[in-house]
Design a protein around this motif. Structure first.
Motif, PDB file in Angstrom:
ATOM      1  N   UNK A  21      22.921  38.075  33.775  1.00 23.76           N
ATOM      2  CA  UNK A  21      24.152  38.602  34.353  1.00 23.76           C
ATOM      3  C   UNK A  21      24.529  39.952  33.742  1.00 23.76           C
ATOM      4  N   UNK A  22      24.232  40.123  32.453  1.00 19.39           N
ATOM      5  CA  UNK A  22      24.527  41.411  31.819  1.00 19.39           C
ATOM      6  C   UNK A  22      23.659  42.518  32.410  1.00 19.39           C
ATOM      7  N   UNK A  23      22.397  42.179  32.725  1.00 17.00           N
ATOM      8  CA  UNK A  23      21.514  43.156  33.376  1.00 17.00           C
ATOM      9  C   UNK A  23      22.048  43.544  34.758  1.00 17.00           C
ATOM     10  N   UNK A  24      22.486  42.549  35.532  1.00 20.40           N
ATOM     11  CA  UNK A  24      23.066  42.827  36.847  1.00 20.40           C
ATOM     12  C   UNK A  24      24.338  43.644  36.729  1.00 20.40           C
ATOM     13  N   UNK A  25      25.114  43.316  35.712  1.00 17.62           N
ATOM     14  CA  UNK A  25      26.370  44.033  35.478  1.00 17.62           C
ATOM     15  C   UNK A  25      26.106  45.516  35.194  1.00 17.62           C
ATOM     16  N   UNK A  26      25.082  45.794  34.384  1.00 13.10           N
ATOM     17  CA  UNK A  26      24.745  47.181  34.059  1.00 13.10           C
ATOM     18  C   UNK A  26      24.222  47.926  35.284  1.00 13.10           C
ATOM     19  N   UNK A  27      23.420  47.239  36.097  1.00 11.45           N
ATOM     20  CA  UNK A  27      22.874  47.885  37.299  1.00 11.45           C
ATOM     21  C   UNK A  27      23.979  48.202  38.314  1.00 11.45           C
ATOM     22  N   UNK A  28      24.908  47.281  38.478  1.00  9.31           N
ATOM     23  CA  UNK A  28      26.001  47.537  39.414  1.00  9.31           C
ATOM     24  C   UNK A  28      26.897  48.671  38.945  1.00  9.31           C
ATOM     25  N   UNK A  29      27.027  48.809  37.645  1.00  7.56           N
ATOM     26  CA  UNK A  29      27.869  49.881  37.107  1.00  7.56           C
ATOM     27  C   UNK A  29      27.335  51.249  37.519  1.00  7.56           C
ATOM     28  N   UNK A  30      26.006  51.375  37.595  1.00  8.56           N
ATOM     29  CA  UNK A  30      25.414  52.662  37.975  1.00  8.56           C
ATOM     30  C   UNK A  30      25.698  53.009  39.431  1.00  8.56           C
ATOM     31  N   UNK A  53      32.654  36.307  34.610  1.00  7.96           N
ATOM     32  CA  UNK A  53      31.609  35.331  34.295  1.00  7.96           C
ATOM     33  C   UNK A  53      31.024  35.589  32.908  1.00  7.96           C
ATOM     34  N   UNK A  54      30.815  36.865  32.570  1.00 11.91           N
ATOM     35  CA  UNK A  54      30.262  37.181  31.246  1.00 11.91           C
ATOM     36  C   UNK A  54      31.248  36.822  30.140  1.00 11.91           C
ATOM     37  N   UNK A  55      32.522  37.039  30.375  1.00 17.83           N
ATOM     38  CA  UNK A  55      33.517  36.649  29.362  1.00 17.83           C
ATOM     39  C   UNK A  55      33.518  35.134  29.162  1.00 17.83           C
ATOM     40  N   UNK A  56      33.390  34.372  30.257  1.00 15.89           N
ATOM     41  CA  UNK A  56      33.328  32.914  30.137  1.00 15.89           C
ATOM     42  C   UNK A  56      32.085  32.478  29.381  1.00 15.89           C
ATOM     43  N   UNK A  60      31.785  30.405  25.811  1.00 16.18           N
ATOM     44  CA  UNK A  60      31.009  29.161  25.644  1.00 16.18           C
ATOM     45  C   UNK A  60      29.956  29.317  24.554  1.00 16.18           C
ATOM     46  N   UNK A  61      29.284  30.462  24.515  1.00 22.43           N
ATOM     47  CA  UNK A  61      28.280  30.691  23.470  1.00 22.43           C
ATOM     48  C   UNK A  61      28.926  30.703  22.088  1.00 22.43           C
ATOM     49  N   UNK A  62      30.140  31.264  22.008  1.00 18.10           N
ATOM     50  CA  UNK A  62      30.838  31.276  20.728  1.00 18.10           C
ATOM     51  C   UNK A  62      31.145  29.849  20.272  1.00 18.10           C
ATOM     52  N   UNK A  63      31.548  28.991  21.232  1.00 16.01           N
ATOM     53  CA  UNK A  63      31.845  27.598  20.873  1.00 16.01           C
ATOM     54  C   UNK A  63      30.588  26.876  20.402  1.00 16.01           C
ATOM     55  N   UNK A  94      26.088  37.933  18.608  1.00 15.79           N
ATOM     56  CA  UNK A  94      26.802  39.137  18.177  1.00 15.79           C
ATOM     57  C   UNK A  94      26.280  40.382  18.905  1.00 15.79           C
ATOM     58  N   UNK A  95      24.945  40.436  19.041  1.00 15.43           N
ATOM     59  CA  UNK A  95      24.362  41.569  19.788  1.00 15.43           C
ATOM     60  C   UNK A  95      24.829  41.575  21.247  1.00 15.43           C
ATOM     61  N   UNK A  96      24.883  40.380  21.841  1.00  9.36           N
ATOM     62  CA  UNK A  96      25.337  40.283  23.232  1.00  9.36           C
ATOM     63  C   UNK A  96      26.791  40.717  23.390  1.00  9.36           C
ATOM     64  N   UNK A  97      27.618  40.333  22.413  1.00  7.40           N
ATOM     65  CA  UNK A  97      29.028  40.721  22.472  1.00  7.40           C
ATOM     66  C   UNK A  97      29.167  42.240  22.373  1.00  7.40           C
ATOM     67  N   UNK A  98      28.401  42.847  21.454  1.00 12.30           N
ATOM     68  CA  UNK A  98      28.452  44.317  21.336  1.00 12.30           C
ATOM     69  C   UNK A  98      27.947  44.990  22.610  1.00 12.30           C
TER      70      UNK A  98
END
Length: 222
Positions: A21-30, A53-56, A60-63, A94-98
């Protein structure tokens, strides 16, 4: 061990989903830099959905990482490879959050740029529309001036034609009068007599006036 395996599998699944989803998010941003495209307009709403969705997923990953951290607090129950895996999950999260924060900043910048470009494009379109309206109004005034000039020219041509017709009519009348005079000798004699009588009357009047003047002057002197 069963709890660890379950948390590990959940964490791996969520990490893969987060990465996709992060990859899709970056592509849509362009695509936001092309607001004139239909896909770019749809990308705006899609970006907002992916961000939620990424925030959710991040929550969940943090939990799950917190639960794995609780297991890591009991090293006697886990092997060294399990502890390294837990640490790796924590570092990856942590890398994903950054990366998510960085991508959000890029998306915001893309939104701002797209809005700026859209505003500039709207201003340009408005200016073109205004310029086109001004040109049309100017063209209408020019056409109206041309029509007025054409009307004046038509009136001038008609007046000149009327004068030409009147001149031809007068020439015709004069020509007929001369023809009548030339074809009737008595008329010429009559005209000649009238002229000679007028000259005689003028001479008589002149002599009479002269005699009266002399008599008057003589009377005044005496």
């Amino acid at each position: 061990m069963s709890n660890y395996d379950q948390l590990h599998r959940q964490c791996r699944t969520l990490e893969n989903l987060f990465d996709a989803k992060l990859t899709s998010y970056s592509q849509l941003a362009s695509n936001l830099s092309r607001p004139q495209d239909v896909e770019a307009r749809g990308a705006t709403e899609r970006c907002k959905d992916l961000e939620v969705e990424l925030d959710d997923l991040s929550t969940k990953l943090q939990e799950i990482n917190d639960e794995l951290g609780e297991l890591a607090a009991k090293p006697e129950l886990l092997s060294a490879s399990m502890l390294r895996t837990i640490q790796r999950h924590r570092e990856l999260h942590q890398d994903n959050v950054r990366e998510l924060r960085r991508t959000k900043a890029n998306v915001k910048a893309a939104f701002d740029q797209a809005n700026l470009l859209s505003g500039v494009r709207n201003d340009i379109d408005a200016y073109k529309s205004s310029a086109a309206d001004s040109l049309l109004e100017e063209r209408s005034r020019i056409d109206s001036s041309h029509r007025m000039t054409d009307d004046l020219l038509d009136q001038a041509y008609e007046t000149r034609s009327e004068f030409a017709r009147q001149r031809m009519s007068l020439q015709g009348i004069n020509s007929r009068m001369l023809h009548v005079i030339n074809t009737m000798p008595g008329v010429n004699n009559l005209i000649a007599m009238i002229k000679s009588r007028r000259r005689r009357d003028s001479i008589i009047m002149g002599v009479l006036i002269g005699v009266c003047t002399i008599i008057l002057l003589t009377y005044i002197w005496h």
